[in-house]
Design an enzyme around this catalytic site. Structure first.
Site, PDB file in Angstrom:
ATOM      1  N   HIS A  78       0.843  -1.230  -0.013  1.00 11.17           N
ATOM      2  CA  HIS A  78       0.070  -0.041  -0.116  1.00 11.17           C
ATOM      3  C   HIS A  78       0.816   1.175   0.047  1.00 11.17           C
ATOM      4  O   HIS A  78       1.992   1.463   0.670  1.00 11.17           O
ATOM      5  CB  HIS A  78      -0.999  -0.089   1.338  1.00 11.17           C
ATOM      6  CG  HIS A  78      -0.407  -0.002   2.464  1.00 11.17           C
ATOM      7  ND1 HIS A  78      -0.128   0.933   3.267  1.00 11.17           N
ATOM      8  CD2 HIS A  78      -0.059  -0.827   3.341  1.00 11.17           C
ATOM      9  CE1 HIS A  78       0.288   0.732   4.284  1.00 11.17           C
ATOM     10  NE2 HIS A  78       0.241  -0.687   4.571  1.00 11.17           N
ATOM     11  N   ASP A  80      -0.134   4.228   1.207  1.00 17.27           N
ATOM     12  CA  ASP A  80      -0.062   5.395   2.446  1.00 17.27           C
ATOM     13  C   ASP A  80       0.311   5.125   3.475  1.00 17.27           C
ATOM     14  O   ASP A  80       0.733   4.030   3.788  1.00 17.27           O
ATOM     15  CB  ASP A  80      -1.653   5.497   2.474  1.00 17.27           C
ATOM     16  CG  ASP A  80      -2.364   4.544   3.254  1.00 17.27           C
ATOM     17  OD1 ASP A  80      -2.121   3.277   2.458  1.00 17.27           O
ATOM     18  OD2 ASP A  80      -3.196   4.408   4.120  1.00 17.27           O
ATOM     19  N   ASP A 141       6.444   1.011   6.537  1.00 17.45           N
ATOM     20  CA  ASP A 141       4.784   0.293   6.499  1.00 17.45           C
ATOM     21  C   ASP A 141       4.069   1.417   5.631  1.00 17.45           C
ATOM     22  O   ASP A 141       3.408   2.405   6.011  1.00 17.45           O
ATOM     23  CB  ASP A 141       4.022   0.389   7.749  1.00 17.45           C
ATOM     24  CG  ASP A 141       2.813  -0.155   7.820  1.00 17.45           C
ATOM     25  OD1 ASP A 141       2.243  -0.737   6.800  1.00 17.45           O
ATOM     26  OD2 ASP A 141       2.083  -0.090   8.793  1.00 17.45           O
ATOM     27  N   GLU A 175      -4.786   2.019   2.861  1.00 15.22           N
ATOM     28  CA  GLU A 175      -4.987   0.768   3.518  1.00 15.22           C
ATOM     29  C   GLU A 175      -5.067   1.250   4.915  1.00 15.22           C
ATOM     30  O   GLU A 175      -5.862   0.413   5.817  1.00 15.22           O
ATOM     31  CB  GLU A 175      -3.762  -0.171   3.370  1.00 15.22           C
ATOM     32  CG  GLU A 175      -3.765  -1.468   3.966  1.00 15.22           C
ATOM     33  CD  GLU A 175      -3.331  -1.757   5.371  1.00 15.22           C
ATOM     34  OE1 GLU A 175      -3.389  -2.767   5.817  1.00 15.22           O
ATOM     35  OE2 GLU A 175      -2.497  -0.761   5.633  1.00 15.22           O
ATOM     36  N   GLU A 176      -4.199   2.150   5.277  1.00 18.63           N
ATOM     37  CA  GLU A 176      -4.316   2.451   6.920  1.00 18.63           C
ATOM     38  C   GLU A 176      -5.676   2.992   7.451  1.00 18.63           C
ATOM     39  O   GLU A 176      -6.019   2.879   8.543  1.00 18.63           O
ATOM     40  CB  GLU A 176      -3.241   3.551   7.058  1.00 18.63           C
ATOM     41  CG  GLU A 176      -1.684   2.972   6.704  1.00 18.63           C
ATOM     42  CD  GLU A 176      -1.171   2.053   7.762  1.00 18.63           C
ATOM     43  OE1 GLU A 176      -2.032   1.583   8.666  1.00 18.63           O
ATOM     44  OE2 GLU A 176      -0.105   1.562   7.600  1.00 18.63           O
ATOM     45  N   ASP A 198       3.419  -6.813   3.741  1.00 16.99           N
ATOM     46  CA  ASP A 198       3.014  -5.917   4.700  1.00 16.99           C
ATOM     47  C   ASP A 198       3.238  -6.422   6.061  1.00 16.99           C
ATOM     48  O   ASP A 198       2.523  -5.711   7.162  1.00 16.99           O
ATOM     49  CB  ASP A 198       1.414  -5.536   4.561  1.00 16.99           C
ATOM     50  CG  ASP A 198       1.017  -4.339   4.961  1.00 16.99           C
ATOM     51  OD1 ASP A 198       1.778  -3.488   5.647  1.00 16.99           O
ATOM     52  OD2 ASP A 198      -0.322  -3.939   5.178  1.00 16.99           O
TER      53      ASP A 198
END
EC number: 3.4.11.4
Length: 407
Positions: A78, A80, A141, A175-176, A198
């Site tokens: 991802h 973000d 991340d 995603e976050e 991830d």
């Protein structure tokens, strides 16, 4: 691989891609679009001519296979970063041959990562690691995941003797904030199986995650001057505190581990007149998850009756345990485990105490276990990542592609 994966991560974290849970647009932040466009240009420069980003900021690309009869697989990360800690103007620092001791992130501001607080750091002794300056998160991340995927793809391009089928790449927004799979076009992606990059420490391999619900409680109080408040004031903050105490302290994130679920009071805002509480509810077991939701509902409803209907709530399922979808085709986990062993990585099959895009994608028809990135202390100013683990993650990706071709 090492130089390239490091260079990529250091470049990627320069993009401010913090997602915004208060913005209903997709993507929720402009910086994700800028980063996505950069990645498309990079992928095209590597020869992935179909690389594109759609109106919702989903990046997709294909590395064409060099052998026939191989299932199409994908790798997903991802764009973000988490909004709880600033992701703007990140200043990463490479520490060579980390000594396993406390890390002074920012001498001027006296910001230190203490091994006593993060004992897993000792496992990184002797590694080169990348840290922050203590004023932002790092963004490993999941920008480490993106760097690892693209570095692995570049390696496969440079080594055509390694046989592989078509490989799909997917980089998702937001995603976050829980919406990374909202607009993911599984049919367009075209993979039969996929892996998210991830995870955290080197060796993590996961195909189980929490069942997850989000809940919002709204408390309507009644404010009057405290000097004349007797038998009139209804303090919404006190009701919030009362509700909080209904959930066992032994069932909070800070007191649980492994397969243990929890209730987590994530946000509390308000005053005497009105207060809101935001909870997340998690459990790996579907049965226990349903029991948790039932207990939550009864607790809030009983409190509302006590205070004449002043308490309301909304509770929604967010995602479910991917094990239900992955276990029937567990060979995709076995392949990843074998790939790790052949890359001199000890597999750590552990449940995810959270969720990934892969959890939702698995229920959308794309079974999607999760692989480590090598990062630690995500969502914090103490975030760091092991360079050695990043290299290993790229090697594992290459091995997975190779092993699918061997099948």
């Amino acid at each position: 691989m090492e130089q390239k994966v490091v260079e990529r991560l250091l470049k990627y974290v320069s993009f401010h891609t913090t997602s915004d849970s208060k913005n209903e647009n997709c993507p929720s932040s402009e910086g994700q679009i800028v980063f996505a466009e950069y990645l498309v240009d990079e992928l095209k420069s590597l020869g992935l001519e179909d690389a594109s980003v759609d109106k919702n900021c989903y990046v997709m690309a294909t590395l064409k296979g060099n052998t026939d009869g191989v299932d199409t697989i994908g790798f997903v990360s991802h764009l973000d970063t988490n909004e709880d800690v600033s992701g703007k103007d990140i200043k990463p620092r490479l520490i060579k041959n980390y000594d396993g001791k406390d890390i002074v992130l920012n001498e001027e501001l006296n910001i230190v990562t203490y091994v006593a607080d993060y004992p897993e750091l000792q496992e990184l002794k002797g590694d080169d690691i990348i840290v922050t300056d203590g004023t932002t998160l790092l963004g490993a991340d999941d920008k480490a995941g993106i760097a690892e995927i693209i570095t692995a793809i570049e390696y496969l391009i440079e080594h055509p003797e390694i046989k592989h089928g078509d490989i799909k790449l997917g980089f998702t927004p937001d995603e976050e904030i829980g919406s990374g799979a909202d607009h993911f076009d599984v049919e367009k992606f075209g993979a039969k199986y996929a892996y998210t990059l991830d995870g955290a420490i080197c060796g993590e391999l996961q195909y189980e995650n929490f069942n997850a619900a989000n809940a919002t409680i709204t408390i309507q109080g009644r404010n009057v001057h405290p000097g004349t408040a007797k038998n009139k004031m209804v303090n919404a903050l006190h009701i919030a505190a009362e509700i909080s105490e209904l959930f066992p302290t032994s069932e909070r994130p800070e007191t649980t581990e492994g397969y243990e679920g929890f209730y987590h009071l994530n946000v509390l805002n308000g005053n005497v007149e009105k207060a809101t509480m935001e909870y997340i509810i998690r459990d790996h077991s579907k049965e226990k998850y349903e029991e948790r939701k039932a207990f939550f509902k009864k607790s809030v409803e009983d409190t509302s009756k006590k205070y004449n209907g002043r308490v309301e709530y909304q509770l929604d399922d967010v995602y479910f345990n991917m094990r239900e979808k992955v276990e029937p085709i567990k060979f995709i986990v076995d392949i990843a485990e074998e790939a790790m062993k052949e890359s001199d990585v000890k597999p750590l099959l552990v449940p995810i105490r959270g969720g990934t895009d892969g959890a939702r994608l698995s229920f959308m028809g794309l079974p999607c276990p999760n692989i480590f990135t090598g990062g630690l202390n995500f969502h914090s100013k103490n975030e760091c990542v092991s360079v050695n683990a990043m290299v290993k993650a790229s090697q594992v990706i290459v091995k997975i592609a190779e092993k699918f071709a061997q099948r």
